[in-house]
Design an enzyme around this catalytic site. Structure first.
Site, mmCIF file in Angstrom:
data_model
loop_
_atom_site.group_PDB
_atom_site.id
_atom_site.type_symbol
_atom_site.label_atom_id
_atom_site.label_comp_id
_atom_site.label_asym_id
_atom_site.label_seq_id
_atom_site.Cartn_x
_atom_site.Cartn_y
_atom_site.Cartn_z
ATOM 1 N N HIS A 36 0.843 -1.211 0.000
ATOM 2 C CA HIS A 36 0.000 0.000 0.000
ATOM 3 C C HIS A 36 0.876 1.258 0.000
ATOM 4 O O HIS A 36 0.605 2.226 -0.721
ATOM 5 C CB HIS A 36 -0.878 0.042 1.250
ATOM 6 N N ASP A 149 -3.542 -6.901 -7.927
ATOM 7 C CA ASP A 149 -4.938 -7.147 -8.301
ATOM 8 C C ASP A 149 -5.104 -6.747 -9.769
ATOM 9 O O ASP A 149 -5.759 -5.755 -10.092
ATOM 10 C CB ASP A 149 -5.862 -6.338 -7.394
ATOM 11 N N SER A 185 -2.916 -7.926 3.026
ATOM 12 C CA SER A 185 -3.471 -7.787 4.373
ATOM 13 C C SER A 185 -3.907 -9.154 4.887
ATOM 14 O O SER A 185 -3.874 -9.428 6.082
ATOM 15 C CB SER A 185 -4.679 -6.843 4.359
HETATM 16 P P1 AMP Z 1 -6.531 -3.684 -0.588
HETATM 17 O O1 AMP Z 1 -6.347 -2.905 0.676
HETATM 18 O O2 AMP Z 1 -6.080 -5.109 -0.482
HETATM 19 O O3 AMP Z 1 -7.910 -3.533 -1.173
HETATM 20 O O4 AMP Z 1 -5.545 -3.045 -1.647
HETATM 21 C C1 AMP Z 1 -5.548 -1.678 -1.909
HETATM 22 C C2 AMP Z 1 -4.620 -1.401 -3.060
HETATM 23 O O5 AMP Z 1 -3.315 -1.852 -2.729
HETATM 24 C C3 AMP Z 1 -5.019 -2.118 -4.345
HETATM 25 O O6 AMP Z 1 -4.769 -1.267 -5.446
HETATM 26 C C4 AMP Z 1 -4.085 -3.302 -4.366
HETATM 27 O O7 AMP Z 1 -3.812 -3.778 -5.664
HETATM 28 C C5 AMP Z 1 -2.836 -2.684 -3.747
HETATM 29 N N1 AMP Z 1 -1.966 -3.734 -3.195
HETATM 30 C C6 AMP Z 1 -2.284 -4.676 -2.269
HETATM 31 N N2 AMP Z 1 -1.234 -5.490 -2.049
HETATM 32 C C7 AMP Z 1 -0.238 -5.067 -2.859
HETATM 33 C C8 AMP Z 1 1.099 -5.498 -3.112
HETATM 34 N N3 AMP Z 1 1.628 -6.552 -2.486
HETATM 35 N N4 AMP Z 1 1.828 -4.822 -4.008
HETATM 36 C C9 AMP Z 1 1.304 -3.748 -4.669
HETATM 37 N N5 AMP Z 1 0.058 -3.292 -4.475
HETATM 38 C C10 AMP Z 1 -0.708 -3.942 -3.591
#
Ligand code: AMP
Length: 279
Positions: A36, A149, A185
């Site tokens: 993030h 994603d 997460s």
């Molecule tokens: P989330 O909180 O899981 O909904 O993710 C929020 C944003 O963070 C989304 O754009 C995800 O693709 C990005 N994200 C989550 N994990 C990663 C990671 N390991 N590397 C890069 N971006 C991430």
């Protein structure tokens, strides 16, 4: 850093902000990790003021998914965002984002059909709807999403383009733990044993990449390479493994070097983890 809980207040602030600054948005569901934070660094390169939203969006979770136990640590998240120099954190609750009789949805026809969309019916409708709402509220010039994603990124790019949203969508690299596990997460759900097994997912994808580089382009054989590296274990279950065109996400008959996205979702215990690599 200003914390904003009201949608109306956010829109009021961003209307003023827009007259003299560019706005960058990073949507998240919180329980922040370095993946993030890397999106915030990317957003800072493209905009003057940064808004990070933290919202565990109920409409993107299926009835048997992990909405109620999704990890949360707002205090730690806010500390990390302050340290990163984020200007605004948008922290709405569900009632702020959806009225009881909410009836407007953003539905894409093609992109949600395969991969995660096929396994999580309704997921991408919830994602597209909440992201469009965040775009309207933040009035952002730029929004950053992770390539982890990849299907979500493709969906949002298409939605923004087809609905004429005046925003630039940027894809940021997938960030991994030292041993290769894609940061998520949801990794916090893993027991010690499951955490050790989870590393095999990225190892499996890397083995597929090596096989492809050595000339193996048949999809069935590449899947065998993945499954062999993953190994048979009662705690591991493959939800999907697929090779797709990395730009269009269309199915491939054979792996096309430089153009192939190898993507998977794997259950480790009860935790569903996704990962991908371009080959
Ligand atoms: P989330 O909180 O899981 O909904 O993710 C929020 C944003 O963070 C989304 O754009 C995800 O693709 C990005 N994200 C989550 N994990 C990663 C990671 N390991 N590397 C890069 N971006 C991430």
């Amino acid at each position: 850093m200003k914390i904003i809980r009201s949608a109306k207040q956010l829109q009021k602030i961003t209307t003023q902000l827009k007259t003299k600054s560019t706005i960058g948005l990073v949507p998240t569901m919180g329980y922040l990790h370095e993946g993030h934070l890397s999106l915030i660094d990317m957003a800072k390169k493209h905009a003057d003021k940064i808004i990070v939203s933290i919202f565990v969006n109920p409409t993107q979770f299926g009835p048997n998914e992990d909405l109620s136990r999704y990890p949360r640590n707002i205090k730690k998240d806010l500390k990390l965002l302050k340290e990163k120099g984020v200007d605004f954190c948008f922290l709405p609750d569900s009632k702020e984002m959806y009225s009881k009789d909410h009836q407007t949805w953003v539905d894409l026809e093609q992109i949600p059909l395969g991969l995660c969309g096929a396994k999580r019916p309704g997921h991408f409708r919830g994602v597209a709807t909440v992201v469009l709402k965040l775009f309207m509220l933040s009035q952002a010039d730029v929004a950053v999403f992770g390539k982890k994603d990849f299907q979500q990124l493709a969906l949002i790019k298409t939605m923004a383009q087809e609905l004429n949203v005046p925003i630039k969508i940027i894809g940021a690299p997938l960030i991994r733990e030292k041993d290769g596990l894609a940061m998520s997460s949801r990794n916090v759900y893993l027991t010690v044993e499951e955490r050790q097994l989870a590393v095999k997912i990225s190892q499996g994808l890397k083995a597929v990449k090596s096989a492809c580089q050595s000339g193996e382009l048949r999809l069935s054989n590449l899947k065998k390479v993945f499954l062999k590296t993953l190994g048979a274990h009662p705690l591991i279950r493959v939800d999907y493994f697929e090779c797709r065109n990395k730009n269009t996400l269309q199915e491939l008959k054979v792996c096309v070097p430089q153009k192939t996205l190898v993507a998977c979702a794997v259950f480790v215990g009860k935790t569903r983890l996704i990962d991908n690599l371009t080959v």
